[in-house]
Enzyme design. Structure first.
Site, PDB file in Angstrom:
ATOM      1  N   ARG A  19       0.819  -1.219   0.000  1.00  8.21           N
ATOM      2  CA  ARG A  19       0.000   0.000   0.000  1.00  8.21           C
ATOM      3  C   ARG A  19       0.852   1.269   0.000  1.00  8.21           C
ATOM      4  O   ARG A  19       0.491   2.278   0.617  1.00  8.21           O
ATOM      5  CB  ARG A  19      -0.929   0.026   1.232  1.00  8.21           C
ATOM      6  CG  ARG A  19      -2.014  -1.016   1.241  1.00  8.21           C
ATOM      7  CD  ARG A  19      -3.220  -0.544   0.438  1.00  8.21           C
ATOM      8  NE  ARG A  19      -4.294  -1.493   0.524  1.00  8.21           N
ATOM      9  CZ  ARG A  19      -5.369  -1.338   1.307  1.00  8.21           C
ATOM     10  NH1 ARG A  19      -5.488  -0.276   2.042  1.00  8.21           N
ATOM     11  NH2 ARG A  19      -6.299  -2.249   1.308  1.00  8.21           N
TER      12      ARG A  19
ATOM     13  N   ARG B  91      -3.027   7.064   1.070  1.00 10.89           N
ATOM     14  CA  ARG B  91      -3.447   8.291   1.744  1.00 10.89           C
ATOM     15  C   ARG B  91      -2.432   8.938   2.679  1.00 10.89           C
ATOM     16  O   ARG B  91      -2.620  10.067   3.112  1.00 10.89           O
ATOM     17  CB  ARG B  91      -4.761   8.026   2.497  1.00 10.89           C
ATOM     18  CG  ARG B  91      -5.931   7.931   1.545  1.00 10.89           C
ATOM     19  CD  ARG B  91      -7.202   7.533   2.254  1.00 10.89           C
ATOM     20  NE  ARG B  91      -7.116   6.158   2.708  1.00 10.89           N
ATOM     21  CZ  ARG B  91      -8.166   5.443   3.126  1.00 10.89           C
ATOM     22  NH1 ARG B  91      -9.357   5.991   3.174  1.00 10.89           N
ATOM     23  NH2 ARG B  91      -8.009   4.202   3.518  1.00 10.89           N
TER      24      ARG B  91
ATOM     25  N   ARG C  50      -6.166  11.908  -5.821  1.00 13.96           N
ATOM     26  CA  ARG C  50      -7.401  11.201  -5.446  1.00 13.96           C
ATOM     27  C   ARG C  50      -8.603  12.148  -5.501  1.00 13.96           C
ATOM     28  O   ARG C  50      -9.671  11.786  -5.975  1.00 13.96           O
ATOM     29  CB  ARG C  50      -7.200  10.616  -4.045  1.00 13.96           C
ATOM     30  CG  ARG C  50      -8.385  10.007  -3.378  1.00 13.96           C
ATOM     31  CD  ARG C  50      -8.662   8.601  -3.891  1.00 13.96           C
ATOM     32  NE  ARG C  50      -9.643   7.950  -3.033  1.00 13.96           N
ATOM     33  CZ  ARG C  50     -10.932   8.226  -3.040  1.00 13.96           C
ATOM     34  NH1 ARG C  50     -11.411   9.133  -3.856  1.00 13.96           N
ATOM     35  NH2 ARG C  50     -11.761   7.596  -2.223  1.00 13.96           N
TER      36      ARG C  50
ATOM     37  N   ASP D 295      -6.923  -2.438  -7.036  1.00 14.10           N
ATOM     38  CA  ASP D 295      -7.467  -3.038  -5.824  1.00 14.10           C
ATOM     39  C   ASP D 295      -7.854  -4.484  -6.098  1.00 14.10           C
ATOM     40  O   ASP D 295      -8.165  -4.833  -7.244  1.00 14.10           O
ATOM     41  CB  ASP D 295      -8.693  -2.265  -5.331  1.00 14.10           C
ATOM     42  CG  ASP D 295      -8.993  -2.599  -3.881  1.00 14.10           C
ATOM     43  OD1 ASP D 295      -8.396  -1.993  -2.991  1.00 14.10           O
ATOM     44  OD2 ASP D 295      -9.797  -3.522  -3.646  1.00 14.10           O
TER      45      ASP D 295
ATOM     46  N   TYR E 293     -15.366 -11.026   0.529  1.00 10.79           N
ATOM     47  CA  TYR E 293     -16.046  -9.737   0.321  1.00 10.79           C
ATOM     48  C   TYR E 293     -17.357  -9.927  -0.440  1.00 10.79           C
ATOM     49  O   TYR E 293     -18.259  -9.104  -0.332  1.00 10.79           O
ATOM     50  CB  TYR E 293     -15.142  -8.776  -0.467  1.00 10.79           C
ATOM     51  CG  TYR E 293     -14.013  -8.225   0.369  1.00 10.79           C
ATOM     52  CD1 TYR E 293     -14.199  -7.094   1.170  1.00 10.79           C
ATOM     53  CD2 TYR E 293     -12.766  -8.839   0.391  1.00 10.79           C
ATOM     54  CE1 TYR E 293     -13.177  -6.589   1.943  1.00 10.79           C
ATOM     55  CE2 TYR E 293     -11.734  -8.353   1.175  1.00 10.79           C
ATOM     56  CZ  TYR E 293     -11.943  -7.227   1.944  1.00 10.79           C
ATOM     57  OH  TYR E 293     -10.936  -6.739   2.730  1.00 10.79           O
TER      58      TYR E 293
HETATM   59  O1  CP3 Z   1      -0.086  -1.527  -2.439  1.00 10.23           O
HETATM   60  C1  CP3 Z   1      -0.382  -0.563  -3.201  1.00 10.23           C
HETATM   61  O2  CP3 Z   1       0.081   0.582  -3.068  1.00 10.23           O
HETATM   62  C2  CP3 Z   1      -1.248  -0.837  -4.428  1.00 10.23           C
HETATM   63  C3  CP3 Z   1      -2.612  -0.617  -4.265  1.00 10.23           C
HETATM   64  C4  CP3 Z   1      -3.518  -1.512  -3.432  1.00 10.23           C
HETATM   65  C5  CP3 Z   1      -4.721  -1.011  -2.883  1.00 10.23           C
HETATM   66  N1  CP3 Z   1      -5.399  -2.050  -2.343  1.00 10.23           N
HETATM   67  C6  CP3 Z   1      -5.128   0.397  -2.940  1.00 10.23           C
HETATM   68  C7  CP3 Z   1      -6.205   0.874  -2.060  1.00 10.23           C
HETATM   69  C8  CP3 Z   1      -3.467  -2.875  -3.130  1.00 10.23           C
HETATM   70  C9  CP3 Z   1      -2.358  -3.887  -3.416  1.00 10.23           C
HETATM   71  C10 CP3 Z   1      -4.670  -3.213  -2.454  1.00 10.23           C
HETATM   72  C11 CP3 Z   1      -4.985  -4.593  -2.023  1.00 10.23           C
HETATM   73  C12 CP3 Z   1      -6.174  -4.811  -1.190  1.00 10.23           C
HETATM   74  N2  CP3 Z   1      -7.397  -4.202  -1.243  1.00 10.23           N
HETATM   75  C13 CP3 Z   1      -6.249  -5.834  -0.202  1.00 10.23           C
HETATM   76  C14 CP3 Z   1      -5.134  -6.805   0.114  1.00 10.23           C
HETATM   77  C15 CP3 Z   1      -4.129  -6.206   1.020  1.00 10.23           C
HETATM   78  C16 CP3 Z   1      -4.649  -5.936   2.407  1.00 10.23           C
HETATM   79  O3  CP3 Z   1      -4.668  -4.732   2.761  1.00 10.23           O
HETATM   80  O4  CP3 Z   1      -5.000  -6.883   3.112  1.00 10.23           O
HETATM   81  C17 CP3 Z   1      -7.545  -5.776   0.369  1.00 10.23           C
HETATM   82  C18 CP3 Z   1      -8.069  -6.666   1.480  1.00 10.23           C
HETATM   83  C19 CP3 Z   1      -8.265  -4.749  -0.306  1.00 10.23           C
HETATM   84  C20 CP3 Z   1      -9.676  -4.338  -0.105  1.00 10.23           C
HETATM   85  C21 CP3 Z   1      -9.731  -2.919   0.283  1.00 10.23           C
HETATM   86  N3  CP3 Z   1      -9.615  -1.860  -0.596  1.00 10.23           N
HETATM   87  C22 CP3 Z   1      -9.837  -2.361   1.595  1.00 10.23           C
HETATM   88  C23 CP3 Z   1      -9.997  -3.159   2.867  1.00 10.23           C
HETATM   89  C24 CP3 Z   1      -9.772  -0.958   1.461  1.00 10.23           C
HETATM   90  C25 CP3 Z   1      -9.753   0.085   2.560  1.00 10.23           C
HETATM   91  C26 CP3 Z   1     -11.041   0.765   2.729  1.00 10.23           C
HETATM   92  C27 CP3 Z   1     -10.820   2.079   3.458  1.00 10.23           C
HETATM   93  O5  CP3 Z   1     -11.608   2.996   3.176  1.00 10.23           O
HETATM   94  O6  CP3 Z   1      -9.883   2.212   4.247  1.00 10.23           O
HETATM   95  C28 CP3 Z   1      -9.642  -0.672   0.086  1.00 10.23           C
HETATM   96  C29 CP3 Z   1      -9.529   0.669  -0.528  1.00 10.23           C
HETATM   97  C30 CP3 Z   1      -8.164   1.023  -0.989  1.00 10.23           C
HETATM   98  N4  CP3 Z   1      -7.375   0.242  -1.790  1.00 10.23           N
HETATM   99  C31 CP3 Z   1      -7.468   2.247  -0.744  1.00 10.23           C
HETATM  100  C32 CP3 Z   1      -6.258   2.169  -1.426  1.00 10.23           C
HETATM  101  C33 CP3 Z   1      -5.191   3.204  -1.507  1.00 10.23           C
HETATM  102  C34 CP3 Z   1      -8.011   3.433   0.046  1.00 10.23           C
HETATM  103  C35 CP3 Z   1      -9.046   4.130  -0.799  1.00 10.23           C
HETATM  104  C36 CP3 Z   1      -8.897   5.625  -0.888  1.00 10.23           C
HETATM  105  O7  CP3 Z   1      -7.838   6.159  -1.288  1.00 10.23           O
HETATM  106  O8  CP3 Z   1      -9.888   6.281  -0.601  1.00 10.23           O
END
Ligand code: CP3
Length: 344
Positions: free
Chosen positions: A25, A29, A38, A75, A153
Site C-alpha cells: 500500500r 493516503r 485522489r 485493488d 467480500y
Molecule cells: O499496495 C499498493 O500501493 C497498491 C494498491 C492496493 C490497494 N489495495 C489500494 C487501495 C493494493 C495492493 C490493495 C490490495 C487490497 N485491497 C487488499 C489486500 C491487502 C490488504 O490490505 O489486506 C484488500 C483486502 C483490499 C480491499 C480494500 N480496498 C480495503 C480493505 C480498502 C480500505 C477501505 C478504506 O476505506 O480504508 C480498500 C480501498 C483502498 N485500496 C485504498 C487504497 C489506496 C483506500 C481508498 C482511498 O484512497 O480512498
C-alpha cells in the site's frame, strides 16, 4: 533489478549485498500528493480505471522514496467489479460488494464478458504507462487477491464477518467452491493480461486466509492458489509472491504446496520460523506497520531485529501488512535509509 535478482536467486555478489525494499500500500493516503490526485480523480474506482492517474500515483512513492519496486495502483476488488458486481468504497466503512448468497446469484457474474472487458484494458494501459516511465532498475508488481479473500467480500455483507465466512465455507461448500472456481479462472486471465502489459512480478494477496482451519485452508486457499500459480508458471517465468496473511503455522503447508517464488510474511510470524521458510524460498516482510508510527529508536530496534535475522539469505524488506495512513513521511525516509545502509 535488485528485486528480481533476489526473486530469481541471481548469484550476483554485488547486488546480493543489498536488500530490496518496497511497502505494501505504498501508494496511498499517507502521501499528500496521492490525496491531491485522489481528489481530482473522483471516486476511488475512477482513479483505478484512469490509466494516466493510476500510473501517476503508482510512481509517486518511487519518486519520493526510491523503492525498488512499484506496485500498480488498483485493488483486489476490481475482479468482482469487472465480473459485474457492484463495488463501492465508503470512507471509514470499508468496501461493499454486491452479495452472492444463493446458487442463482452466481448468474449475476458476467464470466464470458470478463476477458474482453474495457476495465481490464484500462488496468493494462496503466501498467504499460508505468513500465515506460519506471527506471529500468525497478520492478513493476502486478497483483490480484486470492480467490478466498475476494470471495469473503462477495459472500458477506458490508462488514467483514468472519464467523459468517467460516460458516459459509462449512455449510455452503458447494456454492463457495463454484464461486472460487470462477474467481480462480478469471484471476488467471487477469494476471496473464497484467504480465502481457509489463508486470515483472505478481503478488497474490490472501489477506483473510488466516480465518480458516486446516481443511478449509487446504480447499479454499491452497488448492485455488496452486492452480493460479501453476497456470501462470506455464504462461511466463514472472516470479510470484504469495501472501497468505494470518496463516500462522499453516504458512508451512502453504509454501510446501504452492509453488510460489517468495512468501510475504505478516507481523505475527516469528523470525525463527521465517528463517526456516527461508531455507526453501525467498521471504518478504514483516515489520508491524504500527512501528512506523513510533519514534526512530523503536523503528531502528524492530527493523534491526528483522535485518539481523533475515538479510543474510534471500530477503525482500516489507511491512507485515499495508502502510497505515497516519504514517509520517520522515519515518518512511528513515526506514529506507536504514535498510539501504544495513551492512550484511
Ligand atoms: O499496495 C499498493 O500501493 C497498491 C494498491 C492496493 C490497494 N489495495 C489500494 C487501495 C493494493 C495492493 C490493495 C490490495 C487490497 N485491497 C487488499 C489486500 C491487502 C490488504 O490490505 O489486506 C484488500 C483486502 C483490499 C480491499 C480494500 N480496498 C480495503 C480493505 C480498502 C480500505 C477501505 C478504506 O476505506 O480504508 C480498500 C480501498 C483502498 N485500496 C485504498 C487504497 C489506496 C483506500 C481508498 C482511498 O484512497 O480512498
Amino acid at each position: 533489478m535488485i528485486l528480481l535478482d533476489v526473486l530469481n536467486k541471481n548469484p550476483d555478489p554485488i547486488e546480493k549485498q543489498k536488500t530490496p525494499i518496497w511497502l505494501m500500500r505504498q501508494a496511498g493516503r499517507y502521501l499528500p500528493e496521492y490525496r491531491e490526485v485522489r481528489k481530482r480523480a473522483g471516486s476511488f474506482l475512477d482513479l483505478c480505471y484512469n490509466p494516466s492517474l493510476a500510473s501517476e500515483v503508482t510512481l509517486q512513492p518511487i519518486r519520493r522514496f526510491d523503492f525498488d519496486a512499484a506496485i500498480i495502483f488498483s485493488d483486489i476488488l476490481i475482479v468482482p467489479h469487472i465480473l459485474g458486481l457492484s463495488v463501492t468504497f465508503v470512507e471509514g466503512d470499508g468496501p461493499k460488494v454486491e452479495t452472492i448468497y444463493e446458487d442463482h446469484d452466481l448468474s449475476k457474474l458476467k464470466v464470458k464478458e470478463f476477458k474482453d472487458s474495457d476495465k481490464i484494458k484500462r488496468v493494462c494501459e496503466a501498467l504499460e504507462l508505468t513500465r515506460q516511465n519506471l527506471d529500468k532498475t525497478k520492478a513493476l508488481i502486478g497483483f490480484a487477491g486470492s480467490p478466498w479473500t475476494v470471495a469473503t467480500y462477495i459472500i458477506s455483507e458490508k462488514k467483514h464477518n468472519f464467523e459468517f465466512c467460516r460458516n459459509f465455507a462449512l455449510n455452503k461448500r458447494k456454492l463457495l467452491s463454484k464461486l472460487i472456481e470462477i474467481l480462480t479462472q478469471q484471476t488467471i486471465i487477469y494476471l496473464k493480461a497484467q504480465i502481457d502489459a509489463g508486470a515483472d512480478v505478481i503478488q497474490l494477496f490472501d489477506s483473510w486466509s488466516g480465518v480458516l482451519s486446516e481443511d478449509e485452508f487446504e480447499a479454499f486457499v491452497i488448492n485455488p492458489t496452486k492452480i493460479i500459480v501453476s497456470e501462470i508458471k506455464k504462461y511466463s517465468n514472472v516470479p510470484i509472491i504469495g501472501f497468505p496473511k494470518g496463516a500462522g503455522i499453516l504458512y508451512k503447508k502453504y509454501v510446501e504446496n504452492v509453488s510460489v517464488d517468495a512468501v510475504s510474511i505478516d507481523y505475527f510470524v516469528p523470525l525463527n520460523f521465517a528463517k526456516e521458510i527461508q531455507n526453501s524460498l525467498v521471504v518478504q516482510g514483516n515489520l508491524d506497520p504500527l512501528v512506523m508510527l513510533s519514534d526512530k529508536s523503536l523503528i531502528e530496534e524492530k527493523v534491526g531485529r528483522i535485518m539481523s535475522a533475515l538479510s543474510e539469505k534471500d530477503f525482500i524488506f516489507n511491512l507485515g501488512h499495508g502502510i497505515i495512513k497516519e504514517t509520517p513521511i520522515e519515518n518512511v525516509e528513515f526506514l529506507v535509509d536504514y535498510v539501504r545502509n544495513w551492512k550484511k
